[in-house]
Scaffold this active site. Structure first.
Site, PDB file in Angstrom:
ATOM      1  N   GLY A  31       0.856  -1.095  -0.037  1.00 15.03           N
ATOM      2  CA  GLY A  31      -0.144  -0.025   0.007  1.00 15.03           C
ATOM      3  C   GLY A  31       0.868   1.336  -0.139  1.00 15.03           C
ATOM      4  N   HIS A  37       4.556   1.677  -8.119  1.00 22.78           N
ATOM      5  CA  HIS A  37       3.524   0.655  -8.001  1.00 22.78           C
ATOM      6  C   HIS A  37       2.636   0.900  -9.174  1.00 22.78           C
ATOM      7  CE1 HIS A  37       3.960   1.333  -3.550  1.00 22.78           C
ATOM      8  NE2 HIS A  37       4.364   0.093  -3.655  1.00 22.78           N
TER       9      HIS A  37
END
Ligand code: PAF
Length: 286
Positions: A31, A37
């Site tokens: 996260g 990402h």
């Protein structure tokens, strides 16, 4: 985009997708998603029909004095970003779902963790291989995408997949950097503005190593020494390691041959940053 918290539900969903002939790409994350990402997700999308992203801050890869409790979290932002990047499913399991009472199995790679970050983070890679093996069994992907920024993690996971005959392909993606060259990391958020300036010493020292290598310097000790003094000239820095090593075995080398991995970890203030590049390759910084 579907959000799944239960392991059994994820397994059933993946089974159904596979049975319908879909190719599944998987991007595991902890996260606090950033452009690095997102690039992994874009790559996953390109290679498959369905993209699964996991968001799980894995307690077993943090040492007792590390930042598990402080690790930055932003669930809403992460779900928005996953949706925009085209994720079809976000796996978002609570800790008890991943490590229920009685859990006692570990997946360990023997030698690769004994170098670089593994030396100052004992047990870290055991936590990574264990959770990644579990996630692979839960998501059942055809491909999984990892960043080269975490070079040792990538090497350890490739080894595990090969050694345990896991039936999936690992795809790696080059490091995504801020405009000034700092490698993107969720931990960059910890840096204050003075530390943020100093943090550029990682990239600068790798650029210097590349220049020395291009000019014919092959003595690893000399390259390391120059990198060290460049980093030390930046305030708030404390070097954990600088390594010139074999890109496959991660063994330290003294006289470099054709291809050398330069990997380093530097504390800037309280924040531990890592970076790497490969010397002797065309596209070498990423
Ligand atoms: O690279 C990370 O974010 C983590 O180590 C991973 C692969 C998601 C395992 O927890």
């Amino acid at each position: 985009m579907e959000i799944i918290e239960k392991v059994s539900q994820m397994q059933r969903t993946s089974e159904a997708l596979r049975a319908s002939g879909y190719l599944i790409a998987f991007v595991p994350t902890m996260g606090f998603l950033h452009e690095g990402h997102i690039e992994l997700m874009r790559t996953g999308k390109k290679h498959a029909d369905k993209l699964v992203v996991s968001i799980f801050v894995n307690p077993t890869q943090f040492g007792p004095n590390e930042d598990f409790n402080q690790y930055p979290r932003d669930t809403e932002g992460d779900l928005d970003k996953s949706l925009s990047a085209g994720a079809d499913i976000v796996l978002f399991p609570p800790v008890e779902e991943m490590y229920p009472e009685g859990f006692q199995t570990e997946v360990l790679v023997k030698e690769l963790p004994d170098h670089l970050c593994g030396l100052s983070r004992p047990g870290h890679f055991d936590g990574v291989t264990t959770v990644v093996a579990k996630l692979f069994n839960i998501v059942k992907p055809h491909i999984a995408v990892f960043g080269r920024k975490d070079y040792q993690q990538l090497a350890v996971i490739r080894r595990m997949v090969k050694d345990l005959n896991m039936d999936l392909e690992i795809i790696d993606v080059g490091t995504v950097r801020e405009a000034d060259g700092l490698a993107m990391s969720s931990r960059n958020k910890y840096l204050n503005s003075e530390e943020r300036k100093s943090a550029l010493c990682l990239k600068k020292s790798m650029e210097m190593a590349e220049k020395m290598f291009k000019q014919g310097q092959r003595d690893a000790r000399i390259i390391k020494k120059e990198m060290e003094s460049l980093i030390r000239s930046h305030p708030f820095t404390d070097i954990d390691y600088i390594s010139l090593c074999d890109p496959e075995t991660l063994e330290e080398i003294h006289t470099s041959g054709t291809e050398v991995l330069v990997a380093l970890a530097v504390r800037v203030g309280k924040t531990r940053l890592i970076d790497n590049c490969t010397l002797g390759q065309h596209d070498n910084s990423d």
